[in-house]
Design a protein around this motif. Structure first.
Motif, PDB file in Angstrom:
ATOM      1  N   LEU A   1      29.345  47.570  40.013  1.00 26.42           N
ATOM      2  CA  LEU A   1      30.412  46.681  39.573  1.00 26.42           C
ATOM      3  C   LEU A   1      30.900  47.132  38.209  1.00 26.42           C
ATOM      4  O   LEU A   1      30.118  47.652  37.397  1.00 26.42           O
ATOM      5  N   GLU A   2      32.178  46.911  37.942  1.00 23.69           N
ATOM      6  CA  GLU A   2      32.753  47.225  36.637  1.00 23.69           C
ATOM      7  C   GLU A   2      33.519  46.016  36.145  1.00 23.69           C
ATOM      8  O   GLU A   2      34.091  45.270  36.938  1.00 23.69           O
ATOM      9  N   GLY A   3      33.525  45.820  34.834  1.00 25.62           N
ATOM     10  CA  GLY A   3      34.252  44.701  34.260  1.00 25.62           C
ATOM     11  C   GLY A   3      34.000  44.615  32.770  1.00 25.62           C
ATOM     12  O   GLY A   3      33.530  45.568  32.147  1.00 25.62           O
ATOM     13  N   ALA A   4      34.309  43.448  32.224  1.00 25.66           N
ATOM     14  CA  ALA A   4      34.105  43.202  30.798  1.00 25.66           C
ATOM     15  C   ALA A   4      33.050  42.118  30.628  1.00 25.66           C
ATOM     16  O   ALA A   4      32.953  41.198  31.439  1.00 25.66           O
ATOM     17  N   VAL A   5      32.281  42.231  29.567  1.00 24.86           N
ATOM     18  CA  VAL A   5      31.255  41.238  29.267  1.00 24.86           C
ATOM     19  C   VAL A   5      31.937  40.044  28.604  1.00 24.86           C
ATOM     20  O   VAL A   5      32.512  40.169  27.532  1.00 24.86           O
ATOM     21  N   LYS A   6      31.888  38.902  29.275  1.00 27.62           N
ATOM     22  CA  LYS A   6      32.515  37.683  28.752  1.00 27.62           C
ATOM     23  C   LYS A   6      31.558  36.897  27.868  1.00 27.62           C
ATOM     24  O   LYS A   6      31.959  36.346  26.853  1.00 27.62           O
TER      25      LYS A   6
ATOM     26  N   GLN B   1      39.272  42.296  34.738  1.00 28.20           N
ATOM     27  CA  GLN B   1      40.469  42.131  33.918  1.00 28.20           C
ATOM     28  C   GLN B   1      41.361  41.040  34.512  1.00 28.20           C
ATOM     29  O   GLN B   1      41.690  41.079  35.689  1.00 28.20           O
ATOM     30  N   GLY B   2      41.724  40.041  33.727  1.00 27.12           N
ATOM     31  CA  GLY B   2      42.641  38.993  34.155  1.00 27.12           C
ATOM     32  C   GLY B   2      42.060  37.976  35.122  1.00 27.12           C
ATOM     33  O   GLY B   2      42.782  37.126  35.639  1.00 27.12           O
ATOM     34  N   ALA B   3      40.757  38.025  35.378  1.00 26.56           N
ATOM     35  CA  ALA B   3      40.135  37.106  36.334  1.00 26.56           C
ATOM     36  C   ALA B   3      39.906  35.746  35.695  1.00 26.56           C
ATOM     37  O   ALA B   3      39.791  35.627  34.477  1.00 26.56           O
ATOM     38  N   ASP B   4      39.804  34.733  36.534  1.00 27.01           N
ATOM     39  CA  ASP B   4      39.512  33.397  36.021  1.00 27.01           C
ATOM     40  C   ASP B   4      38.042  33.029  36.169  1.00 27.01           C
ATOM     41  O   ASP B   4      37.603  32.017  35.672  1.00 27.01           O
ATOM     42  N   ARG B   5      37.287  33.843  36.876  1.00 31.28           N
ATOM     43  CA  ARG B   5      35.852  33.611  36.965  1.00 31.28           C
ATOM     44  C   ARG B   5      35.131  34.951  37.060  1.00 31.28           C
ATOM     45  O   ARG B   5      35.696  35.960  37.458  1.00 31.28           O
ATOM     46  N   GLY B   6      33.860  34.906  36.709  1.00 29.24           N
ATOM     47  CA  GLY B   6      33.052  36.119  36.759  1.00 29.24           C
ATOM     48  C   GLY B   6      31.745  35.849  37.473  1.00 29.24           C
ATOM     49  O   GLY B   6      31.638  34.915  38.261  1.00 29.24           O
TER      50      GLY B   6
ATOM     51  N   LEU C   1      29.850  38.893  33.665  1.00 27.63           N
ATOM     52  CA  LEU C   1      30.768  40.009  33.876  1.00 27.63           C
ATOM     53  C   LEU C   1      32.050  39.480  34.510  1.00 27.63           C
ATOM     54  O   LEU C   1      31.986  38.705  35.466  1.00 27.63           O
ATOM     55  N   MET C   2      33.200  39.908  33.980  1.00 31.41           N
ATOM     56  CA  MET C   2      34.492  39.485  34.525  1.00 31.41           C
ATOM     57  C   MET C   2      35.397  40.684  34.710  1.00 31.41           C
ATOM     58  O   MET C   2      35.346  41.632  33.935  1.00 31.41           O
TER      59      MET C   2
END
Length: 155
Positions: A61-66, A81-86, A78-79
């Protein structure tokens, strides 16, 4: 006689500048756990819509640490880009943690999805740490999470 000496000094200075190593800005990658292997990369948003499709599969999985556990880095959210949930990420066998200041870092993780049912007291504890859980009517909480065996973080 002075000109050949000045010229020699100039040549030596010019050569030392040309031979000096160039400074390249390298991005620091923080790794935890195992090295990321050859598992398929799965879009986090797609996976969250159909987690059962990935049951018992190791994926990347790839994403940003929220968010990160501020006590010791034992979980992160983890979320995409532009997501409303992670998704909350824990670490295999509780064998490693991530830096508590890694909120905002980009991340690449390898591991597996799992479903957990937390007792009321465990749910209370996790919610107090900042985990976004949906409670069941009896006060327990059911959560789909990701257990990472390998983590890469960078800014």
């Amino acid at each position: 006689m002075r000109h050949p000496v000045i010229r020699s000094v100039f040549v030596l200075v010019a050569l030392s500048v040309l031979a000096a190593p160039t400074m390249v800005s390298a991005q620091t990658v923080i790794t935890r756990g195992e090295a990321i292997g050859v598992s398929p990369v799965v879009d986090l948003e797609r996976a969250l819509r159909s987690v059962d499709q990935y049951a018992d599969q190791t994926v990347v999985l790839e994403g940003a640490v929220k968010k990160v556990c501020q006590m010791k880095g034992c979980w992160m959210e983890l979320m995409s880009q532009g997501a409303d949930r992670g998704i909350r990420v824990t670490f295999k066998d509780y064998a490693f943690f991530v830096p508590t200041d890694s909120t905002g870092y980009d991340a690449r993780l390898e591991g597996m999805f799992e479903e957990n049912v937390f007792s009321k007291s465990d749910a209370d504890h996790l919610i107090a740490e900042g985990v976004a859980l949906q409670r069941n009517p009896d006060g327990t909480a059911t959560e789909v999470s990701f257990v990472a065996q390998a983590v890469e973080l960078w800014q």
